[in-house]
Design an enzyme around this catalytic site. Structure first.
Site, PDB file in Angstrom:
ATOM      1  N   ILE A   1       0.806  -1.351  -0.424  1.00  0.00           N
ATOM      2  CA  ILE A   1      -0.016   0.065   0.446  1.00  0.00           C
ATOM      3  C   ILE A   1       0.964   1.409   0.035  1.00  0.00           C
ATOM      4  CG2 ILE A   1      -1.703   1.292   1.152  1.00  0.00           C
ATOM      5  CD1 ILE A   1      -2.823  -1.399   2.560  1.00  0.00           C
TER       6      ILE A   1
ATOM      7  N   SER B   1       0.643   4.906   0.149  1.00  0.00           N
ATOM      8  CA  SER B   1       0.814   5.015   2.332  1.00  0.00           C
ATOM      9  C   SER B   1       1.817   4.626   3.625  1.00  0.00           C
ATOM     10  CB  SER B   1      -0.939   6.068   2.061  1.00  0.00           C
ATOM     11  OG  SER B   1      -1.340   4.302   2.530  1.00  0.00           O
ATOM     12  N   CYS B   2       1.823   3.396   2.850  1.00  0.00           N
ATOM     13  CA  CYS B   2       2.305   2.228   4.308  1.00  0.00           C
ATOM     14  C   CYS B   2       3.402   2.656   4.593  1.00  0.00           C
ATOM     15  CB  CYS B   2       2.421   1.497   3.936  1.00  0.00           C
ATOM     16  SG  CYS B   2       3.220   0.066   4.749  1.00  0.00           S
ATOM     17  N   SER B   3       4.213   3.743   6.108  1.00  0.00           N
ATOM     18  CA  SER B   3       5.835   3.593   6.247  1.00  0.00           C
ATOM     19  C   SER B   3       6.545   3.037   6.141  1.00  0.00           C
ATOM     20  CB  SER B   3       5.720   4.197   7.429  1.00  0.00           C
ATOM     21  OG  SER B   3       5.714   3.316   8.355  1.00  0.00           O
TER      22      SER B   3
END
Length: 118
Positions: A8, A10-12
Site C-alpha cells: 500500500i 501510503s504505508c511507512s
C-alpha cells in the site's frame, strides 16, 4: 533483476522499502493492493512458499476489527485465511517482494541488502 513489490503506497514500511530499493539501484514494479486488489492465486503462492503466519498480519487494525467467527475461521483453515486476505488486503504483511528467484515478506534492511546488493 526486475521485481514486483506489493503493498500500500501510503504505508511507512513500504516507503522504507522503496527508499532502500532505490538506494540499491533495483528496478521494480509496484502493485498497490488498495487500487489494484490482489488475486487469490498470488496470495496462495505466497502462503505456500512463506507460510500463513508470515503473510497474515494479525497485529494490524483490520484483523482486530474482524468478527470473532471470522478470526476463528481463518485460524482453523488456511483457505479461509487466504479468502480473508483477498477481501481485506490490509491484512497482508508489507511489503511482499517477488521476483524470478526471490520471494520474501516484510521489511528488514539487512535482508534487502543481502538479497539485492550483489
Amino acid at each position: 533483476m526486475t521485481i514486483t513489490i506489493y503493498g500500500i503506497k501510503s504505508c511507512s514500511t513500504m516507503k522504507k522499502a522503496f527508499t532502500k530499493l532505490d538506494e540499491l539501484g533495483v528496478s521494480y514494479d509496484f502493485h498497490d493492493y488498495k487500487k489494484q486488489g490482489i488475486d487469490k492465486e498470488s496470495v496462495q503462492r505466497w502462503v505456500d512458499s512463506l507460510g500463513i503466519d508470515k503473510v497474515l498480519n494479525k497485529r494490524g487494525t483490520t484483523w482486530r476489527k474482524l468478527e470473532g467467527d471470522q478470526k476463528q475461521a481463518a485460524d482453523a483453515s488456511v483457505d479461509k485465511a487466504i479468502d480473508l486476505l483477498v477481501e481485506n488486503t490490509s491484512m497482508i504483511k508489507r511489503p511482499i517482494v517477488e521476483g524470478k528467484s526471490v520471494l520474501f515478506c516484510g521489511y528488514d534492511e539487512a535482508e534487502f541488502e543481502a538479497v539485492f546488493n550483489k
